[in-house]
Design an enzyme around this catalytic site. Structure first.
Site, PDB file in Angstrom:
ATOM      1  CE  LYS A  13      -2.131  -1.009   3.932  1.00 41.68           C
ATOM      2  NZ  LYS A  13      -1.526  -2.280   4.335  1.00 41.68           N
ATOM      3  NE  ARG A  88      -4.159  -1.333  10.091  1.00 34.23           N
ATOM      4  CZ  ARG A  88      -3.080  -0.756   9.559  1.00 34.23           C
ATOM      5  NH1 ARG A  88      -3.119   0.467   9.129  1.00 34.23           N
ATOM      6  NH2 ARG A  88      -1.966  -1.431   9.443  1.00 34.23           N
ATOM      7  NE  ARG A 127       7.574  -3.175   5.780  1.00 36.60           N
ATOM      8  CZ  ARG A 127       6.258  -2.952   5.841  1.00 36.60           C
ATOM      9  NH1 ARG A 127       5.575  -2.713   4.737  1.00 36.60           N
ATOM     10  NH2 ARG A 127       5.630  -3.024   6.987  1.00 36.60           N
ATOM     11  NE  ARG A 160      16.215  -5.420   8.464  1.00 41.19           N
ATOM     12  CZ  ARG A 160      16.105  -5.967   7.261  1.00 41.19           C
ATOM     13  NH1 ARG A 160      14.930  -6.141   6.704  1.00 41.19           N
ATOM     14  NH2 ARG A 160      17.179  -6.372   6.620  1.00 41.19           N
ATOM     15  NE  ARG A 172       2.307  -4.934  11.256  1.00 41.19           N
ATOM     16  CZ  ARG A 172       3.429  -4.867  10.533  1.00 41.19           C
ATOM     17  NH1 ARG A 172       4.510  -5.536  10.920  1.00 41.19           N
ATOM     18  NH2 ARG A 172       3.474  -4.138   9.453  1.00 41.19           N
TER      19      ARG A 172
END
Ligand code: AMP
Length: 214
Positions: A13, A88, A127, A160, A172
């Site tokens: 996203k 959300r 990531r 990170r 999550r």
């Protein structure tokens, strides 16, 4: 044009929102970025949400709706908003609908980015983000350049996220399936939903989003 990018953590996203910002005069409203900024600047609210975020749980609707309201009220003359990571929950979706009506704005499209769970875990645990400009890197698919400098802004500070670890990720993902995924049906029923394959290459995903917005 106002759009929502909807999808689980790691769906891409943020990456796609940044592309849309570059290509159109739109503004990215990422509640995750706003909360991380509050956390690192040590505001009262930031202190309150830090542990919740690190564990991978959702912060309260009241807090995130307040953040979005502030941003929308500070009208910045953008050609539209990209809601990234918001809403959300169903109450957040209702609140956004009401806020847009209050402002005389519309919600033009909700883009669902579909990915599978294994790909998410692989993406998230690899990531890192440039501390200078927010460019996202991945150890496997888009490694940090050999000279250690961001290819976008030249900064050499990469971070990170505290919640990009397997334990927080599990929480999550659960939060996504329990609280956020009902929004797919909610926006489908309203006629606002387009779904794209978030596992394609970054440019292909951008192309599918462009087609959905045409
Ligand atoms: P993100 O950067 O969108 O992955 O968000 C990081 C974390 O911030 C989430 O795991 C939540 O703890 C919190 N967060 C971000 N957006 C929301 C939201 N709309 N509602 C509740 N919590 C949020």
């Amino acid at each position: 044009m106002n759009i929502i990018l909807l999808g689980p953590p790691g769906a891409g996203k943020g990456t796609q929102a940044r592309k849309l910002v570059e290509e159109r005069n739109m503004v990215q409203l990422s509640t995750g970025d706003m909360l991380r900024a509050a956390k690192s600047s040590g505001t009262e609210m930031g202190k309150k949400v830090a542990a919740v975020m690190d564990a991978g749980n959702l912060v309260t609707d009241e807090i995130v709706i307040g953040l979005i309201r502030e941003q929308l009220e500070a009208d910045n003359g953008a050609d539209g908003y990209i809601f990234d990571g918001f809403p959300r929950t169903l109450p957040q979706a209702d609140a956004l609908g009401e806020l847009l009506v209050e402002m005389g704005e519309t919600l033009d499209r909700v883009i669902e980015m579909q990915v599978d769970d294994e790909a998410l875990v692989a993406r998230i645990t690899a990531r890192s983000t440039c501390g200078g400009c927010g460019e996202v890197y991945n150890d496997n698919t888009k490694p940090i350049p050999a000279d250690g400098k961001c290819s976008n802004c030249g900064a050499s500070d990469f971070q990170r996220r505290a919640d990009d670890n397997e334990d927080s990720l599990k929480t999550r993902l659960l939060a996504y399936y329990k609280q956020t995924s009902p929004l797919v049906g909610y926006y489908y029923a309203k006629g606002d939903l387009s779904s794209v394959n978030g596992l394609a290459s970054m440019d292909e995903v951008a192309g599918s989003i462009k087609a959905a917005l045409a």
